[in-house]
Write an enzyme that holds these catalytic residues in place. Structure first.
Site, PDB file in Angstrom:
ATOM      1  N   SER A 281      45.024  42.934  38.793  1.00  0.00           N
ATOM      2  CA  SER A 281      44.443  42.315  37.595  1.00  0.00           C
ATOM      3  C   SER A 281      45.554  41.876  36.633  1.00  0.00           C
ATOM      4  O   SER A 281      46.364  41.030  36.985  1.00  0.00           O
ATOM      5  CB  SER A 281      43.441  43.279  36.950  1.00  0.00           C
ATOM      6  OG  SER A 281      42.637  42.626  36.002  1.00  0.00           O
TER       7      SER A 281
ATOM      8  N   ASP B  86      33.701  40.357  42.708  1.00  0.00           N
ATOM      9  CA  ASP B  86      34.366  40.747  41.459  1.00  0.00           C
ATOM     10  C   ASP B  86      33.655  40.094  40.276  1.00  0.00           C
ATOM     11  O   ASP B  86      33.485  38.872  40.237  1.00  0.00           O
ATOM     12  CB  ASP B  86      35.826  40.286  41.523  1.00  0.00           C
ATOM     13  CG  ASP B  86      36.694  40.836  40.416  1.00  0.00           C
ATOM     14  OD1 ASP B  86      36.228  40.914  39.265  1.00  0.00           O
ATOM     15  OD2 ASP B  86      37.853  41.175  40.706  1.00  0.00           O
TER      16      ASP B  86
ATOM     17  N   HIS C 129      36.005  44.573  41.486  1.00  0.00           N
ATOM     18  CA  HIS C 129      37.301  44.641  40.802  1.00  0.00           C
ATOM     19  C   HIS C 129      37.912  46.048  40.808  1.00  0.00           C
ATOM     20  O   HIS C 129      38.946  46.262  40.213  1.00  0.00           O
ATOM     21  CB  HIS C 129      37.102  44.181  39.351  1.00  0.00           C
ATOM     22  CG  HIS C 129      38.360  43.757  38.650  1.00  0.00           C
ATOM     23  ND1 HIS C 129      39.079  42.635  39.003  1.00  0.00           N
ATOM     24  CD2 HIS C 129      39.031  44.303  37.591  1.00  0.00           C
ATOM     25  CE1 HIS C 129      40.124  42.499  38.201  1.00  0.00           C
ATOM     26  NE2 HIS C 129      40.124  43.502  37.347  1.00  0.00           N
TER      27      HIS C 129
END
Length: 280
Positions: free
Chosen positions: A149, A225, A258
């Site tokens: 991320s 995600d 995620h």
């Protein structure tokens, strides 16, 4: 520079440690995790290092407790170093919300007050931390970098900005174009100011166009995600790499979100990717 070991746990035949030290670059006390695989105990051995950069809200703890990286590091004989995601301490400025300030350093060097005094995570990860690691442990200058991320953004940007520094790079669900998404726009405005041209120096999609080194990029992105369309936008990196002729392996993984469940599912493949480059 003095290191204080504050955690020491046996893990897959090696040791998962956490250290604390005073950072000259960041002007505060920092922590980083280091996994020393069993091969580190061999007299005279020096090992390569994978630097892992975590995402928003994380510390050095998230990756070492959730990802299961130690198993693969022990298999391949790779040291894994995971720094915190921002400067810390009462003297360090912060902001409301999870996406700016402490826990959200974005792996750049801030130029705007009040952030510029402490928020210099690029220089910390690229220069100060490796110098410390390479002087304190049985490692050499074979380096790889990866992250998730915000940390995936950091891994891509640090590799692209520093040709020759890393032998391999990969990322999970990276923020590939922070200049074009809300997380990045908020952070870059605060840390770098309103000049969007200055933002390009910290944006992977902008950097690939002029990259001095064609280091292959390995990126995994979960198709489930919740941030893929609003904050991550992997298609922008795919287009930028295609235009620049930069090598990219982008793997879209159906059903994955995620979370660390996603990363743990494919981390073994990333560790093997880095081990091949580090031991070549």
């Amino acid at each position: 520079m003095t290191l204080e070991r504050i955690e020491h746990r046996a893990c897959f035949g090696g040791w998962q440690d956490v250290y604390e030290h005073a950072s000259d670059t960041l002007g505060c006390t920092m922590r980083f995790a280091v996994y020393l695989p069993p091969q580190a105990a061999t007299p005279g051995a020096t090992l390569p290092v994978l630097y892992w950069l975590s995402g928003l809200t994380c510390t050095e703890q998230n990756f070492i407790t959730k990802a299961g990286a130690q198993r693969y590091a022990a298999e391949h004989g790779v040291v894994v170093v995971a720094p915190d995601t921002s400067p810390r301490g009462d003297e360090v400025p912060d902001a409301d919300g999870y996406d700016l300030g402490k826990g959200a350093g974005f792996y750049l060097n801030a130029t705007q007050a009040p952030w510029s005094t402490h928020y210099r995570m690029h220089d910390y990860v690229v220069d100060e931390l490796p110098a410390l690691v390479e002087s304190a442990f049985a490692v050499d200058d074979r380096r790889a970098i990866s992250g998730h991320s915000m940390g995936g953004h950091g891994a891509l940007v640090l590799a692209l900005r520093n040709p020759g520094r890393y032998r391999s790079v990969s990322a999970f669900a990276p923020i590939v174009a922070p200049s074009q998404v809300p997380w990045g726009e908020k952070a870059f405005t605060a840390y770098l100011g309103d000049d969007r041209e200055a933002w390009r120096a910290w944006d992977a999609c902008a950097l690939v166009a002029g990259a001095a080194e064609r280091l292959p990029l390995l990126v995994d992105q979960g198709e489930g995600d919740e941030f893929v369309d609003s904050q991550l936008r992997p298609g922008l990196l795919q287009a930028a790499c295609a235009e620049a002729g930069h090598p990219l392996t982008l793997r879209l993984q159906p059903g994955y979100d995620h979370s660390y469940y996603f990363m743990a599912s494919f981390l073994g493949e990333h560790m093997a990717h880095h081990a091949r480059a580090l031991q070549a």
